[in-house]
Design an enzyme around this catalytic site. Structure first.
Site, short mmCIF file in Angstrom:
data_model
loop_
_atom_site.label_atom_id
_atom_site.label_comp_id
_atom_site.label_asym_id
_atom_site.label_seq_id
_atom_site.Cartn_x
_atom_site.Cartn_y
_atom_site.Cartn_z
CG ASN A 1 -1.88 1.08 1.32
OD1 ASN A 1 -1.87 1.98 0.49
ND2 ASN A 1 -2.73 1.03 2.33
NE ARG B 1 -6.33 1.46 -0.09
CZ ARG B 1 -6.76 1.85 1.09
NH1 ARG B 1 -6.02 1.70 2.13
NH2 ARG B 1 -7.94 2.37 1.22
NE ARG C 1 -8.87 13.52 2.91
CZ ARG C 1 -8.98 12.19 2.90
NH1 ARG C 1 -10.18 11.62 2.87
NH2 ARG C 1 -7.91 11.43 2.88
#
Ligand code: ADP
Length: 417
Positions: free
Chosen positions: A11, A92, A240
């Site tokens: 990943n 990923r 975020r």
């Protein structure tokens, strides 16, 4: 003597590389590794195996070096006897665009497609591509599989994934909702299909971690989700903003003399819980709120309302026919008071009552980490269930590698028109 079948799951982030070596078919973890601060002077990596944890400092200037270091460690520590012990690698990959609705064996065409999707995943794809290319060079002939974060969401109907912007932005620039956390939403869907004993499940899955998204699952397929062209959209997250009036960007550029890049970076890295409460870790925000900090309480209330808003939207999109609402990921699995607060908002409309004892008993850090937190007379079940994104990557990689071994041909690539 039969060779050990080892599978490597990789990943790659923008400046990191996580990997796990598994022994199959038992899915036994042999070693976990995490290379951090790639490209910086103070890069380092950690290895975890059994009870042991090692941290090593080493200058690692790019993802190819990170991959080489990883393979050296696997050999030196005898996690593998030889590189040919590795029978498959799962990567990923952030963005499969509209091309991929399932995981695929990486061939030249797939790699080209992943490269062409870099514009939609500019932070992640360069590291992911370097990881794929390095492992292809170091492990020739070993099947490498791409597992896309977006793939599971490709079944959304057009009215749910289009933005009402000039149509040419979609046709020529790929502007649409793609959705992310697909491996997690897929894992929970499959687990719920088993739990409920049917394929056509209708679910509202709340994946609430540092990154957070809610998905609407209709008849076992993704029907809608909260993240959009990028993972910035939807819920309030650790750092975020979630969805905002897009005019804020131009307004703040002018008011604060900032560039579009600076404002976008602030929306990704300085907003959400961090923007409101000055802390991005939910445990810290909860602690501050318990001490009477008003902004921390506001951040929790805003997060709760943003989740309730999407549960309500998806409840209507499913015409009220919901088998279960499922909470997963770091906050969803552990934050009992947030779960209780959300259920308190929706309970009357959705005829749910909270089983307070179950809610207080089930958490990732407790003995019982999954189960129902609604009472048996509730019309809709509410569940807590740990997610396992890495297991999904391993499962797809193993299945595709096995299929390849049996057929000696590439499995059929499933593509959306
Ligand atoms: P990601 O994988 O997106 O980095 P995780 O799914 O690991 O995120 O979730 C991290 C979040 O889970 C953090 O905000 C953390 O505070 C929260 N979390 C972890 N444990 C608990 C807990 N016991 N109570 C409340 N929140 C928790």
């Amino acid at each position: 003597m039969a060779e050990a079948e080892k599978f490597l799951i990789v990943n790659a982030g923008s400046s990191s590389l996580k990997f796990t070596l598994y022994e199959m078919p038992e899915a036994k973890v042999i070693v976990n590794g995490y290379v951090e601060k790639i490209g910086k002077d103070d890069s380092f990596y950690t290895l975890k195996f059994g009870e042991e944890k090692q941290e090593k400092r080493k200058a690692i200037s790019n993802h190819s070096q990170a991959v080489a270091t990883m393979l050296d460690e696997l050999l030196e520590n005898n996690f593998i006897g030889d590189i040919t012990d590795i029978k498959g690698v799962g990567h990923r990959v952030l963005h499969g665009g509209e091309i991929y609705s399932t995981s695929v064996l990486i061939d030249d065409e797939v790699l080209e497609n992943i490269k062409s999707l870099t514009k939609l995943g500019p932070l992640h794809h360069p590291g992911e591509i370097a990881g794929i290319e390095s492992l292809q060079a170091l492990l020739p002939g070993v099947p490498q599989v791409a597992v896309f974060d977006t793939a599971f969401h490709q079944t959304m109907p057009k009215e749910n994934y289009m933005y009402a912007v000039p149509y040419s932005w979609y046709e020529e620039n790929g502007v649409r909702k793609y959705g992310f956390h697909g491996t997690s939403h897929k894992y929970i869907t499959e687990q719920m299909q088993k739990y409920l004993g049917k394929d056509d499940v209708n679910l509202i899955i709340c994946h609430i971690g540092s990154g957070a998204s809610v998905s609407c699952i209709k008849d076992g397929l993704c029907y809608n989700t909260t993240m959009g062209l990028t993972p910035l959209d939807g819920l309030i997250m650790g750092t975020r903003s979630g969805n905002i009036d897009s005019s804020i960007i131009e307004y703040i550029c002018k008011e604060r003399n900032m560039s579009v890049e600076e404002v976008t970076s602030a929306l990704n890295k300085q907003s959400g819980l961090l923007g409101i409460a000055n802390k991005n870790d939910f445990r810290d925000v909860e602690q501050l709120a318990n001490e009477g900090d008003e902004k921390a309480q506001l951040a929790i209330d805003m997060l709760k309302d943003s989740i309730v808003k999407y549960i309500a939207q998806y409840y209507f999109q499913l015409h009220g026919k919901v088998d279960a609402i499922v909470f997963t990921a770091g906050i969803g699995e552990n934050a009992m008071s947030l779960r209780a607060g959300i259920i308190n908002e929706i309970k009357d409309v959705m005829s749910i009552s909270l089983d307070e004892e179950a809610n207080d008993t089930i958490a990732g850090f407790k003995e019982q980490n999954s189960g129902e937190i609604s009472t048996s007379d509730s019309k809709i079940r509410v569940m807590v269930m740990p997610t396992n994104e890495e297991y999904m990557i391993l499962k797809d990689t193993y299945e595709i590698s096995e299929q390849l071994k049996q057929n000696q041909t590439a499995p059929q690539l499933k593509k959306i028109s």
